[in-house]
Design an enzyme around this catalytic site. Structure first.
Site, PDB file in Angstrom:
ATOM      1  N   GLY A  54     -21.304  78.943  24.246  1.00  9.31           N
ATOM      2  CA  GLY A  54     -22.658  79.470  24.233  1.00  9.31           C
ATOM      3  C   GLY A  54     -22.909  80.251  25.518  1.00  9.31           C
ATOM      4  O   GLY A  54     -22.283  81.283  25.723  1.00  9.31           O
ATOM      5  N   SER A 121     -14.542  79.598  26.060  1.00  7.91           N
ATOM      6  CA  SER A 121     -15.581  80.587  26.248  1.00  7.91           C
ATOM      7  C   SER A 121     -16.529  80.109  27.354  1.00  7.91           C
ATOM      8  O   SER A 121     -16.074  79.848  28.472  1.00  7.91           O
ATOM      9  CB  SER A 121     -16.292  80.822  24.910  1.00  7.91           C
ATOM     10  OG  SER A 121     -16.990  82.016  24.889  1.00  7.91           O
ATOM     11  N   TRP A 122     -17.832  79.967  27.083  1.00 11.80           N
ATOM     12  CA  TRP A 122     -18.721  79.397  28.096  1.00 11.80           C
ATOM     13  C   TRP A 122     -18.267  78.001  28.490  1.00 11.80           C
ATOM     14  O   TRP A 122     -18.434  77.591  29.639  1.00 11.80           O
ATOM     15  CB  TRP A 122     -20.168  79.368  27.587  1.00 11.80           C
ATOM     16  CG  TRP A 122     -21.046  78.485  28.407  1.00 11.80           C
ATOM     17  CD1 TRP A 122     -21.533  77.264  28.055  1.00 11.80           C
ATOM     18  CD2 TRP A 122     -21.512  78.741  29.743  1.00 11.80           C
ATOM     19  NE1 TRP A 122     -22.282  76.728  29.081  1.00 11.80           N
ATOM     20  CE2 TRP A 122     -22.283  77.620  30.127  1.00 11.80           C
ATOM     21  CE3 TRP A 122     -21.351  79.795  30.643  1.00 11.80           C
ATOM     22  CZ2 TRP A 122     -22.904  77.521  31.370  1.00 11.80           C
ATOM     23  CZ3 TRP A 122     -21.955  79.704  31.892  1.00 11.80           C
ATOM     24  CH2 TRP A 122     -22.721  78.586  32.247  1.00 11.80           C
ATOM     25  N   ASP A 273      -8.826  89.070  21.714  1.00 14.91           N
ATOM     26  CA  ASP A 273     -10.152  88.494  21.888  1.00 14.91           C
ATOM     27  C   ASP A 273     -11.119  89.606  22.292  1.00 14.91           C
ATOM     28  O   ASP A 273     -11.023  90.153  23.387  1.00 14.91           O
ATOM     29  CB  ASP A 273     -10.100  87.400  22.958  1.00 14.91           C
ATOM     30  CG  ASP A 273     -11.386  86.608  23.078  1.00 14.91           C
ATOM     31  OD1 ASP A 273     -12.452  87.139  22.733  1.00 14.91           O
ATOM     32  OD2 ASP A 273     -11.321  85.449  23.543  1.00 14.91           O
ATOM     33  N   HIS A 301     -11.082  85.307  19.259  1.00 14.58           N
ATOM     34  CA  HIS A 301     -11.797  84.441  20.186  1.00 14.58           C
ATOM     35  C   HIS A 301     -12.033  83.028  19.667  1.00 14.58           C
ATOM     36  O   HIS A 301     -12.060  82.078  20.438  1.00 14.58           O
ATOM     37  CB  HIS A 301     -13.156  85.089  20.499  1.00 14.58           C
ATOM     38  CG  HIS A 301     -13.977  84.342  21.506  1.00 14.58           C
ATOM     39  ND1 HIS A 301     -13.633  84.253  22.835  1.00 14.58           N
ATOM     40  CD2 HIS A 301     -15.134  83.637  21.364  1.00 14.58           C
ATOM     41  CE1 HIS A 301     -14.535  83.543  23.481  1.00 14.58           C
ATOM     42  NE2 HIS A 301     -15.453  83.150  22.615  1.00 14.58           N
TER      43      HIS A 301
END
Length: 328
Positions: A54, A121-122, A273, A301
């Site tokens: 996120g 990711s985050w 990605d 991703h």
């Protein structure tokens, strides 16, 4: 970056069964937030804290399935303002420093001395930030789709870089915004996601989420749909963090990498990605002697990309067999 990835190209096969949590609890942070925390797998097993993407993505049962439940003690929690944590979509007292504090509070509450961190990711951003703040409490990092929270990365995704590959989807993302405001899409969406009009917040949340969702899977470029409340929480939290530079100094995670140079790490990175291009993973791994970068062909991703899924399970099975032995 990163929403609920199991909705993007679900890949059956080597995943473990989604074990039901043996413990669920609500943790009061003391400053207005209540965090949903669950544990599954082996209560006295090797601990691993899962950090979702996120910001605002929340955890899901799918995320339990990368870990051998007979070996790992798997801890998942919904970060502030999202998932089953409350209050929903709140950005009050919601910064990277607060999230680092939450991980530390959960670690202490559960009596864990040091833990693996598993994040994409985050979630990879947050894993790095926590490890640099508390290196003695981390036994190793498993990162996927690396995002370092830098302005260049935000410019790529929200400034038209990725849009050069997906002009149709970029146009759909830009359409709700007047042309005079399109020079700063994060700020333009921020004005609407944080207006006093709840209906306007919801209307602009979905195109924000759909832009990222559409590019997460290499083979899947449909924007998808999501419940209004999920989209609103995701969009508000992500935009809040990105409008504030992820509450990190520019380049901080690379600057302070020396603080975790002694820790073992594996990066699983999709070669194609489009959300978090491989350059960040490459830069992070350069000169980090205990870090192994695995560039995965024909992959984007999402956590659920078939080759990404298989590689992450291989990594976790190898750690079970001693890959990260003597990490300190």
């Amino acid at each position: 970056m990163d929403r609920l990835s199991e909705q993007i190209g679900y890949s059956p096969g080597r995943l473990y069964s989604a074990a039901e949590p043996y413990e669920r609890r609500i943790v009061d942070t003391g400053d207005g937030h209540r965090l949903y925390v669950e544990e599954c797998g082996k209560p006295d097993g090797q601990p691993v804290i899962v950090l979702h993407g996120g910001p605002g993505g929340g955890c899901s049962p799918y995320m339990r399935r990368f870990f051998d439940p007979d070996h790992y003690r798997v801890i998942l929690f919904d970060q502030r303002g999202c998932g089953r944590s409350r209050p929903a979509a709140s950005v009050q007292n919601n910064t990277t420093a607060h999230l680092i504090g939450d991980i530390e509070q959960i670690r202490r509450l559960l009596g864990i001395d040091s833990t693996l961190l598993f994040g994409g990711s985050w979630g990879a951003t947050l894993a790095l930030a926590y490890a640099q703040a508390h290196p003695k409490r981390v036994s190793g990092l498993i990162l996927r789709g690396v995002f370092l929270g830098r302005q260049t990365e935000l410019d790529w995704f929200y400034g038209g870089g990725a849009g050069r590959f997906f002009p149709d989807l970029w146009a759909r993302f830009c359409d709700p915004i007047p042309e005079t405001e399109r020079n700063d899409m994060i700020a333009a969406y921020h004005r609407r996601l944080f207006s006093d009009d709840l209906g306007q917040q919801s209307r602009y949340a979905l195109p924000w989420l759909m832009w990222e969702n559409a590019l997460a899977g290499l083979q899947n470029q449909s924007g998808g749909h999501a419940p209004t409340e999920y989209a609103r929480a995701f969009a508000r939290l992500e935009n809040h963090y990105f409008a504030n530079g992820c509450f990190l100094d520019e380049g901080q995670l690379l600057r302070d990498r020396n603080l975790i140079a002694h820790l073992p790490a594996v990066i699983v990175q999709g070669r194609y990605d489009m959300v978090c291009p491989p350059l960040s993973a490459w830069e992070l791994a350069q000169g980090w002697g205990r870090c192994e970068l695995r560039l995965i062909p024909a992959s984007g991703h999402a956590l659920s990309e078939p080759r990404i899924t298989q590689e992450l399970i291989r990594v976790m099975d190898a750690i079970r067999e001693g890959l990260f032995a003597n990490s300190h």
